[in-house]
Each structure stands twice: as structure tokens, then as C-alpha cells.
Design an enzyme around this catalytic site. Structure first.
Site, PDB file in Angstrom:
ATOM      1  N   GLN A   1      11.267   8.618  -7.317  1.00 14.08           N
ATOM      2  CA  GLN A   1      10.948   8.110  -8.652  1.00 14.08           C
ATOM      3  C   GLN A   1      12.153   8.137  -9.597  1.00 14.08           C
ATOM      4  O   GLN A   1      12.085   7.589 -10.695  1.00 14.08           O
ATOM      5  CB  GLN A   1       9.799   8.915  -9.262  1.00 14.08           C
ATOM      6  CG  GLN A   1       8.483   8.777  -8.530  1.00 14.08           C
ATOM      7  CD  GLN A   1       7.899   7.378  -8.591  1.00 14.08           C
ATOM      8  OE1 GLN A   1       8.256   6.568  -9.452  1.00 14.08           O
ATOM      9  NE2 GLN A   1       6.989   7.076  -7.677  1.00 14.08           N
TER      10      GLN A   1
ATOM     11  N   ASN B   1       5.763  11.437  -9.885  1.00 14.61           N
ATOM     12  CA  ASN B   1       5.264  10.067  -9.839  1.00 14.61           C
ATOM     13  C   ASN B   1       4.081   9.837 -10.772  1.00 14.61           C
ATOM     14  O   ASN B   1       3.852   8.715 -11.225  1.00 14.61           O
ATOM     15  CB  ASN B   1       4.856   9.697  -8.405  1.00 14.61           C
ATOM     16  CG  ASN B   1       3.982  10.739  -7.750  1.00 14.61           C
ATOM     17  OD1 ASN B   1       4.344  11.915  -7.660  1.00 14.61           O
ATOM     18  ND2 ASN B   1       2.815  10.333  -7.287  1.00 14.61           N
TER      19      ASN B   1
ATOM     20  N   THR C   1      16.733  -0.371  15.971  1.00 14.37           N
ATOM     21  CA  THR C   1      17.534  -1.463  15.416  1.00 14.37           C
ATOM     22  C   THR C   1      17.330  -1.559  13.908  1.00 14.37           C
ATOM     23  O   THR C   1      16.200  -1.581  13.419  1.00 14.37           O
ATOM     24  CB  THR C   1      17.129  -2.795  16.069  1.00 14.37           C
ATOM     25  OG1 THR C   1      17.349  -2.699  17.475  1.00 14.37           O
ATOM     26  CG2 THR C   1      17.934  -3.948  15.499  1.00 14.37           C
TER      27      THR C   1
ATOM     28  N   GLY D   1      10.103   6.002   1.915  1.00 13.86           N
ATOM     29  CA  GLY D   1      10.120   7.347   1.352  1.00 13.86           C
ATOM     30  C   GLY D   1       9.409   8.370   2.209  1.00 13.86           C
ATOM     31  O   GLY D   1       9.858   9.521   2.318  1.00 13.86           O
ATOM     32  N   THR D   2       8.297   7.990   2.831  1.00 10.93           N
ATOM     33  CA  THR D   2       7.560   8.951   3.645  1.00 10.93           C
ATOM     34  C   THR D   2       8.363   9.367   4.867  1.00 10.93           C
ATOM     35  O   THR D   2       8.467  10.556   5.186  1.00 10.93           O
ATOM     36  CB  THR D   2       6.195   8.368   4.062  1.00 10.93           C
ATOM     37  OG1 THR D   2       5.387   8.200   2.890  1.00 10.93           O
ATOM     38  CG2 THR D   2       5.474   9.286   5.030  1.00 10.93           C
TER      39      THR D   2
ATOM     40  N   CYS E   1      -3.623   6.778  -4.526  1.00  8.13           N
ATOM     41  CA  CYS E   1      -2.525   6.675  -3.559  1.00  8.13           C
ATOM     42  C   CYS E   1      -3.005   5.856  -2.377  1.00  8.13           C
ATOM     43  O   CYS E   1      -3.602   4.805  -2.555  1.00  8.13           O
ATOM     44  CB  CYS E   1      -2.046   8.065  -3.158  1.00  8.13           C
ATOM     45  SG  CYS E   1      -0.453   8.025  -2.317  1.00  8.13           S
TER      46      CYS E   1
ATOM     47  N   SER F   1      13.343   5.565  -1.809  1.00 10.93           N
ATOM     48  CA  SER F   1      12.563   4.433  -1.318  1.00 10.93           C
ATOM     49  C   SER F   1      12.884   3.227  -2.190  1.00 10.93           C
ATOM     50  O   SER F   1      12.758   3.286  -3.416  1.00 10.93           O
ATOM     51  CB  SER F   1      11.068   4.742  -1.370  1.00 10.93           C
ATOM     52  OG  SER F   1      10.321   3.682  -0.821  1.00 10.93           O
ATOM     53  N   ALA F   2      13.277   2.115  -1.565  1.00  9.70           N
ATOM     54  CA  ALA F   2      13.791   0.968  -2.314  1.00  9.70           C
ATOM     55  C   ALA F   2      12.747   0.287  -3.183  1.00  9.70           C
ATOM     56  O   ALA F   2      13.060  -0.226  -4.263  1.00  9.70           O
ATOM     57  CB  ALA F   2      14.391  -0.051  -1.342  1.00  9.70           C
ATOM     58  N   HIS F   3      11.494   0.268  -2.743  1.00 11.90           N
ATOM     59  CA  HIS F   3      10.515  -0.559  -3.457  1.00 11.90           C
ATOM     60  C   HIS F   3      10.085   0.036  -4.791  1.00 11.90           C
ATOM     61  O   HIS F   3       9.404  -0.626  -5.574  1.00 11.90           O
ATOM     62  CB  HIS F   3       9.293  -0.830  -2.567  1.00 11.90           C
ATOM     63  CG  HIS F   3       8.337   0.303  -2.436  1.00 11.90           C
ATOM     64  ND1 HIS F   3       7.152   0.365  -3.136  1.00 11.90           N
ATOM     65  CD2 HIS F   3       8.360   1.418  -1.670  1.00 11.90           C
ATOM     66  CE1 HIS F   3       6.493   1.457  -2.806  1.00 11.90           C
ATOM     67  NE2 HIS F   3       7.208   2.132  -1.920  1.00 11.90           N
TER      68      HIS F   3
END
Length: 389
Positions: free
Chosen positions: A182, A154, A241, A74-75, A328, A202-204
Site C-alpha cells: 500500500q 490497507n 518464464t 503481493g500474496t 477481501c 504489488s503493481a496493481h
């Protein structure tokens, strides 16, 4: 001997547990050889996994497949989007200013690649919702600029009026970025309805792996300048890659999240039960953002006289993981800039706790939390049990 309970995880907004289907997809990808840029059979197989995931993420966002660029999280996604340098219909465009809301994630608060002097903060109301009239006043007589507003906060879960903001951006000729980190899996994402030029993910946050995110544009004719340059990977929009295993996991998580975003009744039920239980223990409990449109999975609350830092330690000793409203990267509890922007006083802000639920949260988890909370209150501030609302 006291009974041992299983740990309870209520911090999904910080990072959700890995979904089993994601783990399987990643293991399958890790067992294969091949660089996705290679033209041989192994390389084409790796490329196929990436494109399958790209299609899944595009469907999650309501975008075209080719509009999705994979990045490290995300960052990086926000840093890519927050740039004055864009390509529009093949021509370079340099945006004048960045207008970002007062309650953005720290990766947006930094301003990305915009100089500090070109950054303007847009205020929010006491519920944490962007003041549309203030935004319009700020942007109406300005050269083409970038507006950046998160889909959902968030800390509080408050959802922003994105379609209205997108309409203002269109009306005054500005570009529009939505940090949707979020939002994924918790509300529908619609890049067209929001009229967003770029959204970031962001996937996590919704059960995918850490270290993978995406930049999604509404039109491949209007794209931000790359942050990472080098090779021609990701259609020249992000050099390096590709991480095939993480991307495969992202795709698997996106498929599950798309199904969940359309059905939030379970989480809404759990949120209602939590909030009713909190007020049954302490009638004067403050729920931040109450009355605004909020994510079904998030409850940010405070009880006067119970500091977040002390409460977090107490919960951790009970094997329950949640968050303060402001923890954070530093791992420390500080005064939340989000709550400050909502005109919450410092003493109250230092008491803010955040519960954030997700795909693996159960009724038993909520029941256990509500069993522990009165004990913590009695230990830290027993008078709070008797104070009127």
C-alpha cells in the site's frame, strides 16, 4: 429523465485503474516475440525490457537493481518473504519465529511458511500503530526470528514507525520484512532507512497490471529461500518464464509512482475535504486512525446505525465504487480484524467504509461523493444528521 453521471472509482487500495503509460508499455511488449531466457536477438530484447523494469522498481524502493525479484503479485511476494529458511552470506539460516502485527494483510496473517506454533502476534494501539514496547518485550530474548510489519494499512491507511522497528530488529539480531504493497506511490519507500531485509510490492495497487509483484531485498547476500523453484529465472530466486508484458507495465507504473510519492499535496487536500464533508453531514463520524500518521489517499470512517453492507449497495446504485473496511477475497462484508485489533467494538466495525483515492481521482469525484452521502444517510439513518459529535 434523471441525469446520468460517470462512474466514480474510490477503491484504489483494492486495485488502481491501469495507467495509460502502463497500457502502452504492455502493448509494446505483447507485440514482441521472444523468451527472456533465450540468447538470440528476440530473447535479448525481452530480457532488456525486464531489466529496464527491474531498474525502475529498484529506484522506487531505494534498492540495488539486482535486489529485485519479480513474482506473480503481493500474496506470492509475502509468501516468499515469510519463510524460516534464509541464506545469509551463503550459509543457511533457519529463523525461530514469526512476529507479525495484529493488523497485517490476510496474506501475512496466514504466516506464510512458518508453522502456526511459531507465529506470535504483536499488538497495536487504538490508532492502529504497533506498540513498540510490546514488540521489544516479545523479541528481546528470542533466537533470530522474522519480524513482519506492513508499511501502511490497507484499511485505515495508518503508517507504521518502520525505522524504529528496523532498529529493534537490528538491536536484537532479527530479520525484518515490510509489506509495502500500500506504500508504493503514496509515500517514500526506503529499504535502507527502514533497515528492512526484505520488502514486498504489488503493481496493481498503484496503476500497474494485476498479476505481477516483487520481492526486494536490502542485500543479495541475505535472501529468503525461493517459493517457486524450477528454472534459473530471476537469478534462481523465482522459477518460471517471466511475464514480460506485466513486468514492463510494472516498470512503467513504478516510474510514475516514484514521482507521485514525493508529492502528495493533491491527495492530502482531497482527504481533508472528504473528512470535513463527512463531519458536516454527520458530526459524530468516526475516522479510524485519526491522529496517527496516515496515507494521504485513505479515509476509513463509520457512522453508527449505517451498516457498511447496506451503504455499499446504495453507493453502487449511484455508480460510486468504494469498499467496506474489511472486504477481501470473499467479496463479503465481515468484521475487520484490523479494527478489532484497534479495540473497535463489533457494531461500529460493521459500519466501517473505506474511501481510497489514487492517480485518477479528481476534485469532481470527491464533490460527487459528498453530494450523494447525505442522501444515503437520510435514507438509512436520518437521525445521524442531528447527533452531536
Amino acid at each position: 429523465m434523471p441525469r446520468q453521471f460517470d462512474p466514480i472509482y474510490l477503491d484504489h487500495n483494492a486495485g488502481a485503474p491501469l495507467r495509460p503509460v502502463v497500457r502502452e508499455a504492455m502493448i509494446a511488449a505483447l507485440q514482441e516475440a521472444g523468451n527472456a531466457s533465450s540468447v538470440h536477438t528476440h530473447g535479448r530484447k525481452a530480457r532488456g525490457k525486464i531489466e529496464e523494469a527491474r531498474d525502475a522498481v529498484a529506484r522506487l524502493c531505494g534498492s540495488k537493481t539486482r535486489a529485485v525479484t519479480f513474482v506473480s503479485g503481493g500474496t506470492e511476494a509475502n509468501m516468499t518473504a515469510l519463510t524460516p529458511a534464509w541464506q545469509d552470506q551463503g550459509a543457511p539460516v533457519y529463523l525461530d519465529k514469526l512476529f507479525r502485527s495484529a493488523i497485517e494483510h490476510p496474506s501475512v496473517v496466514t504466516g506464510g511458511r512458518f508453522p502456526v506454533v511459531d507465529q506470535v502476534v504483536v499488538p497495536v494501539d487504538e490508532k492502529g500503530v504497533v506498540r513498540l514496547e510490546a514488540l521489544e518485550e516479545l523479541i528481546k530474548d528470542v533466537d533470530p526470528s522474522l519480524i513482519s510489519v506492513m508499511a501502511a494499512n490497507n484499511e485505515t491507511g495508518v503508517v507504521q514507525p518502520l525505522s524504529d522497528i528496523g532498529a529493534l530488529a537490528q538491536q536484537y539480531g532479527h530479520f525484518f520484512h515490510v509489506d509495502a504493497v500500500q506504500a508504493a506511490g503514496r509515500m517514500p519507500i526506503d529499504v535502507e532507512a527502514w533497515q528492512a531485509d526484505v520488502i514486498t510490492l504489488s503493481a496493481h495497487k498503484f496503476g500497474g497490471p494485476q498479476g505481477i509483484g516483487a520481492v526486494v531485498v536490502r542485500s543479495t547476500a541475505r535472501v529468503p529461500a525461493p517459493l517457486m523453484v524450477g528454472g534459473g529465472q530471476e537469478n534462481w530466486r523465482r522459477g518460471g518464464t517471466e511475464n514480460v508484458a506485466a513486468i514492463s507495465g510494472f516498470g512503467a507504473a513504478a516510474i510514475s509512482a516514484l514521482e507521485e510519492a514525493a508529492e502528495t499535496r493533491h491527495l492530502l487536500h482531497l482527504r481533508t475535504r472528504l473528512e470535513e464533508g463527512l463531519r458536516a453531514v454527520c458530526p459524530q463520524t468516526i475516522i479510524f486512525g485519526e491522529g496517527a500518521d496516515r496515507l494521504a489517499n485513505t479515509v476509513c470512517f463509520a457512522v453508527h446505525g449505517i451498516s457498511a453492507e447496506t451503504a455499499l449497495i446504495a453507493f453502487d446504485l449511484e455508480r460510486v465504487s468504494l469498499s467496506s473496511g474489511s472486504a477481501c477475497s470473499s467479496g463479503k462484508v465481515s468484521v475487520s480484524h484490523v479494527l478489532t485489533a484497534m479495540n473497535v467494538d463489533e457494531e461500529t466495525a460493521r459500519c466501517a467504509l473505506r474511501i481510497s483515492m489514487g492517480w485518477d481521482t479528481s476534485e469532481a469525484d470527491v464533490a460527487r461523493f459528498l453530494e450523494i452521502w447525505p442522501k444515503i444517510v437520510d435514507r438509512l439513518n436520518p437521525e445521524a444528521r442531528h447527533q452531536a459529535a
